[in-house]
Design an enzyme around this catalytic site. Sequence first.
Site, PDB file in Angstrom:
ATOM      1  N   HIS A   1     -35.195  -0.440   4.026  1.00 29.01           N
ATOM      2  CA  HIS A   1     -34.122   0.440   3.556  1.00 29.01           C
ATOM      3  C   HIS A   1     -32.757  -0.124   3.920  1.00 29.01           C
ATOM      4  O   HIS A   1     -32.463  -0.318   5.108  1.00 29.01           O
ATOM      5  CB  HIS A   1     -34.301   1.818   4.200  1.00 29.01           C
ATOM      6  CG  HIS A   1     -33.358   2.853   3.703  1.00 29.01           C
ATOM      7  ND1 HIS A   1     -32.646   3.673   4.539  1.00 29.01           N
ATOM      8  CD2 HIS A   1     -33.022   3.220   2.435  1.00 29.01           C
ATOM      9  CE1 HIS A   1     -31.917   4.510   3.809  1.00 29.01           C
ATOM     10  NE2 HIS A   1     -32.128   4.264   2.534  1.00 29.01           N
TER      11      HIS A   1
ATOM     12  N   GLU B   1     -34.523  -2.315  -0.357  1.00 27.62           N
ATOM     13  CA  GLU B   1     -33.730  -1.375  -1.144  1.00 27.62           C
ATOM     14  C   GLU B   1     -32.274  -1.569  -0.767  1.00 27.62           C
ATOM     15  O   GLU B   1     -31.976  -1.891   0.400  1.00 27.62           O
ATOM     16  CB  GLU B   1     -34.169   0.065  -0.808  1.00 27.62           C
ATOM     17  CG  GLU B   1     -33.493   1.155  -1.609  1.00 27.62           C
ATOM     18  CD  GLU B   1     -32.295   1.808  -0.945  1.00 27.62           C
ATOM     19  OE1 GLU B   1     -31.747   2.749  -1.526  1.00 27.62           O
ATOM     20  OE2 GLU B   1     -31.873   1.368   0.157  1.00 27.62           O
TER      21      GLU B   1
ATOM     22  N   ASP C   1     -27.919  -0.258  -2.019  1.00 26.90           N
ATOM     23  CA  ASP C   1     -27.097   0.703  -2.764  1.00 26.90           C
ATOM     24  C   ASP C   1     -25.949  -0.030  -3.459  1.00 26.90           C
ATOM     25  O   ASP C   1     -25.196  -0.745  -2.797  1.00 26.90           O
ATOM     26  CB  ASP C   1     -26.501   1.744  -1.801  1.00 26.90           C
ATOM     27  CG  ASP C   1     -27.575   2.428  -0.983  1.00 26.90           C
ATOM     28  OD1 ASP C   1     -28.350   3.197  -1.565  1.00 26.90           O
ATOM     29  OD2 ASP C   1     -27.652   2.163   0.240  1.00 26.90           O
TER      30      ASP C   1
ATOM     31  N   LYS D   1     -25.687   3.873  -6.978  1.00 30.15           N
ATOM     32  CA  LYS D   1     -25.100   4.915  -6.125  1.00 30.15           C
ATOM     33  C   LYS D   1     -23.644   5.062  -6.513  1.00 30.15           C
ATOM     34  O   LYS D   1     -22.742   4.669  -5.759  1.00 30.15           O
ATOM     35  CB  LYS D   1     -25.225   4.408  -4.680  1.00 30.15           C
ATOM     36  CG  LYS D   1     -25.003   5.407  -3.612  1.00 30.15           C
ATOM     37  CD  LYS D   1     -26.276   6.049  -3.294  1.00 30.15           C
ATOM     38  CE  LYS D   1     -26.404   6.746  -2.016  1.00 30.15           C
ATOM     39  NZ  LYS D   1     -27.644   7.542  -2.039  1.00 30.15           N
TER      40      LYS D   1
ATOM     41  N   ASP E   1     -36.403   2.105   7.517  1.00 30.45           N
ATOM     42  CA  ASP E   1     -35.298   1.440   8.213  1.00 30.45           C
ATOM     43  C   ASP E   1     -35.805   0.376   9.180  1.00 30.45           C
ATOM     44  O   ASP E   1     -35.016  -0.452   9.656  1.00 30.45           O
ATOM     45  CB  ASP E   1     -34.512   2.465   9.046  1.00 30.45           C
ATOM     46  CG  ASP E   1     -33.814   3.507   8.201  1.00 30.45           C
ATOM     47  OD1 ASP E   1     -33.320   3.164   7.109  1.00 30.45           O
ATOM     48  OD2 ASP E   1     -33.753   4.680   8.643  1.00 30.45           O
TER      49      ASP E   1
HETATM   50  O1  G3P Z   1     -33.545   4.769  -2.293  1.00 29.75           O
HETATM   51  C1  G3P Z   1     -33.951   5.587  -1.261  1.00 29.75           C
HETATM   52  C2  G3P Z   1     -32.819   6.065  -0.397  1.00 29.75           C
HETATM   53  O2  G3P Z   1     -31.986   4.984  -0.125  1.00 29.75           O
HETATM   54  C3  G3P Z   1     -32.028   7.185  -1.024  1.00 29.75           C
HETATM   55  O3  G3P Z   1     -31.081   7.749  -0.167  1.00 29.75           O
HETATM   56  O4  G3P Z   1     -28.846   8.061   0.782  1.00 29.75           O
HETATM   57  O5  G3P Z   1     -30.363   6.379   1.771  1.00 29.75           O
HETATM   58  O6  G3P Z   1     -29.358   5.961  -0.445  1.00 29.75           O
HETATM   59  P1  G3P Z   1     -29.864   6.996   0.520  1.00 29.75           P
HETATM   60 MG    MG Z   2     -30.269   4.078  -1.033  1.00 27.85          MG
END
Ligand code: G3P
Ligand code: MG
Length: 252
Positions: free
Chosen positions: A18, A45, A47, A122, A242
């Site tokens: 993450h 993953e 953003d 995002k 994480d």
């Molecule tokens: O993609 C999963 C997760 O990252 C979604 O929430 O706020 O951590 O971007 P956030």
């Molecule tokens: Mg995310």
Amino acid sequence: MRDRTAPLPLGLTRVAGHRGAKLRAPENTIVSFRAAKRLGAGWVELDAKLTRDGVPIVIHDQTLERTTDGAGRIESATLDEIGRLDAGKWFAPEFAGEKVPTLADALKAIAAEGIGVNVEIKPCPGRERDTAEASIAVIREVWPSSLPAPIISSFQHASLEKAKMVAPELPRGLLLETREVDWRETATRLGCKAIHPKWSELSAEWVAEIHKAGFACVTWTVNDPQAAKRLLDWDVDCIITDAPDLIVPVAS
Ligand code: G3P
Ligand code: MG
């Protein structure tokens, strides 16, 4: 229970990092993506959002304060201004000098590690479609065909709609904070291949329904190995964490 030796859908691996490895290195930086790989994740993953001048960068918050030494809103800062900031020393002194990566640089570094990527769109409010379109242009330019296609995920339906329109070939994932009653219809309308529910909302039944409807199940953000084990017993396809080092041992 499904065959654990069968390949996972979309070229996924059981564990994805993450924002890289958020608990081990400064989130959404290149050093964090490399750490995720080193700790055993097969995907990461990240953003994506746009700078003021429309360049996709990799950062989670709408403001710069928490993860950089800058201040202000992302959509008010140019790439040049953001490029001068430090995105590592807030986490620990040894990470001083890390930058907020452009999406292009992040994807190149991730591809060089030979791992997959889930690009979460995002957007800052009002930039849902532009963020998807610009991020997809970058993916097309830099992502190698030798690796699984990036999964484009978002909470924002407008971003997924735009992604479907400009890059129908890229798999899409619907992010869900709660179990919305019309999740199936929404995901079908947006042409999604995966549902990305928050892990604490999941149940064995819901995972089965997701699979029965033909979607992969990618859940976030799980840092407790016992919870991960339970989710894997329910046949979740991929766990976003994480701390890949905590989850990989229970996932293999
Ligand atoms: O993609 C999963 C997760 O990252 C979604 O929430 O706020 O951590 O971007 P956030
Ligand atoms: Mg995310």
